[in-house]
Design a protein around this motif. Structure first.
Motif, PDB file in Angstrom:
ATOM      1  N   ASN A 167       0.996  -1.184  -0.146  1.00  0.00           N
ATOM      2  CA  ASN A 167      -0.029   0.123  -0.205  1.00  0.00           C
ATOM      3  C   ASN A 167       0.942   1.213   0.174  1.00  0.00           C
ATOM      4  O   ASN A 167       1.849   1.447   0.821  1.00  0.00           O
ATOM      5  N   ARG A 168       0.649   2.056  -0.791  1.00  0.00           N
ATOM      6  CA  ARG A 168       1.698   3.165  -1.133  1.00  0.00           C
ATOM      7  C   ARG A 168       1.268   4.198   0.125  1.00  0.00           C
ATOM      8  O   ARG A 168       2.379   5.135   0.194  1.00  0.00           O
ATOM      9  N   ASP A 169       0.274   4.094   0.720  1.00  0.00           N
ATOM     10  CA  ASP A 169       0.213   5.208   1.725  1.00  0.00           C
ATOM     11  C   ASP A 169       0.835   4.861   2.991  1.00  0.00           C
ATOM     12  O   ASP A 169       1.228   5.556   3.828  1.00  0.00           O
ATOM     13  N   GLY A 170       1.215   3.362   3.004  1.00  0.00           N
ATOM     14  CA  GLY A 170       2.243   2.958   4.095  1.00  0.00           C
ATOM     15  C   GLY A 170       1.601   2.831   5.445  1.00  0.00           C
ATOM     16  O   GLY A 170       0.228   2.620   5.604  1.00  0.00           O
ATOM     17  N   PHE A 171       2.435   2.754   6.283  1.00  0.00           N
ATOM     18  CA  PHE A 171       2.265   2.363   8.008  1.00  0.00           C
ATOM     19  C   PHE A 171       2.703   3.196   8.802  1.00  0.00           C
ATOM     20  O   PHE A 171       3.724   3.804   8.350  1.00  0.00           O
ATOM     21  N   LEU A 172       2.211   3.205  10.019  1.00  0.00           N
ATOM     22  CA  LEU A 172       2.786   4.056  10.936  1.00  0.00           C
ATOM     23  C   LEU A 172       3.332   3.230  12.078  1.00  0.00           C
ATOM     24  O   LEU A 172       2.724   2.635  12.815  1.00  0.00           O
ATOM     25  N   GLY A 173       4.648   3.273  12.513  1.00  0.00           N
ATOM     26  CA  GLY A 173       5.085   2.775  13.490  1.00  0.00           C
ATOM     27  C   GLY A 173       5.976   3.328  14.482  1.00  0.00           C
ATOM     28  O   GLY A 173       5.971   4.683  14.473  1.00  0.00           O
TER      29      GLY A 173
END
Length: 403
Positions: free
Chosen positions: A355-361
């Motif tokens: 997913n190009r929006d990505g993730f938050l870690g």
């Protein structure tokens, strides 16, 4: 689901460390996905009883491949560190519907291949780990045949490929961030001192591309034999002859190399003037942060606030200060749990993971590319000379407008 916040995405999670631990930054719309994701398991092989240790009791099985019996104390230490971090992640994600199948890779390709096969035969839909490049290769061969994706921790970009995603800190993200920031500060001419090894080759390729994309120019690049002080001195001497033509000097390797470079430049009477030294995440070590000759130099790195809270939790639970990479296993585990909760049967498909929006870690935003590499949103720090670094540019909060 587009635009769903992570707070809604993981309703029920204990967000004691941060309200934004990990998960989708902006979840993509999966309504067009008609075929549920299923690993390509051997039709004659049914998921069997789990052997060995497990963490959690959810219905979705995920392999955790770590080098418990690896060669040397460092391998055992990183296995314990990452297992502990995974445990904390499941404690923080209330109601996580995953079960981690703990497998020993021995730190080798053969051991990782066996560990991956065992985890997959027991029903693992995703593999977290291994750590070392050779082990990633071994596990990847098995996982690829079964259609099971891997989120691995190696920083060797040669082992990345479609279906084998690296969550580690990679040179490309470091270089892109620090060069783009330098360009924002109207720096246009560069020299570089790089180790003559695989890391140096990757850093050089990224450096050339990043400088080109910001309309800068490279005046000189020198490559030295790692660990060879005399060779480094000779290469610095060569760079010093053209130092007056540049405004930025890129030295990505950490340890004692950057301070030594500054020392040699000074000894040779090089006029550094307004030349700014820039580096990589490898600089975030006491010997560099405490060096008086490095004051004012810039380097990229993840936002530290969330990690400091994780470190506090880790110390309280396990009685020791965790290394900076503890966040990798933590983020991988919560990513798995978040995707199970948010995306249903399509949870670990390539479409979801890339997913190009990505993730938050813990370390900020990240996303996986189709080729298995990652992008990270990083902050920029300036060395203060007080044993720490001051943030001078925040990490981006989304990938909008990013590389």
């Amino acid at each position: 689901m587009r635009g769903m916040s992570f707070r809604k995405l993981v309703t029920g999670a204990t967000l004691g460390i941060s309200v934004l631990l990990a998960g989708c930054v902006n979840s993509p719309n999966y309504s067009s996905v008609n075929t549920p994701y299923q690993p390509n398991l051997d039709p004659n092989m049914q998921p069997g009883l789990v052997s060995g240790r497990t963490i959690g009791n959810g219905s979705v099985r995920v392999g955790l491949l770590l080098p418990y019996s690896g060669d040397g104390q460092s391998a055992t230490s990183v296995a314990t560190l990452f297992e502990n971090s995974a445990k904390l992640a499941l404690e923080d994600f209330q109601g996580a519907d995953i079960q981690l199948l703990v497998k020993d890779t021995g730190g080798t390709a053969e051991g990782a291949s066996l560990a991956a096969q065992q985890a997959i035969s027991e029903g693992a839909e995703l593999l977290i780990g291994p750590v070392f490049a050779s082990a990633v290769k071994g596990a990847s061969t098995v996982a690829r045949r079964s259609g099971v994706p891997i989120v691995a921790f190696s920083s060797d970009t040669n082992v990345a490929k479609s279906g084998t995603y690296l969550l580690s800190y990679l040179p490309v993200s470091d270089v892109n961030r620090i060069v783009s920031y330098a360009a924002e500060q109207e720096r246009r001419s560069y020299s570089a001192l790089l180790p003559n090894n695989a890391y140096g080759a990757v850093a050089e390729a990224a450096f050339r591309q990043a400088v080109g994309q910001t309309s800068g120019r490279i005046v000189a690049i020198e490559r030295y034999s790692p660990g060879n002080a005399e060779d480094i001195r000779a290469r610095v001497s060569s760079l010093s002859r053209s130092i007056s033509q540049v405004d930025t000097l890129f030295v990505p390797e950490g340890g004692g190399v950057p301070p030594f470079v500054m020392q040699v430049m000074t000894e040779m009477g090089a006029s550094l003037g307004e030349v700014k030294m820039i580096g990589s995440g490898q600089w975030n070590t006491p010997d560099i942060l405490q060096s008086p000759v490095m004051v004012g130099s810039w380097f990229p790195g993840p936002d530290n606030q969330s990690f400091e809270r994780l470190a506090t939790r880790y110390r309280e639970a396990f009685g020791s200060q965790p290394p900076r990479n503890a966040s990798l296993a933590y983020d991988a585990t919560i990513l798995a749990a978040g995707l199970v909760r948010s995306t249903g049967p399509d949870r670990f498909s390539s479409r979801v993971l890339t997913n190009r929006d990505g993730f938050l870690g813990i370390d900020g935003i990240f996303r996986f590319q189709q080729n298995g590499l990652n992008n990270r949103g990083l902050a920029v720090y300036a060395i203060s000379g007080k044993g720490d670094a001051e943030p001078i540019a925040p990490a981006p909060r989304s990938f909008t407008g990013q590389f």
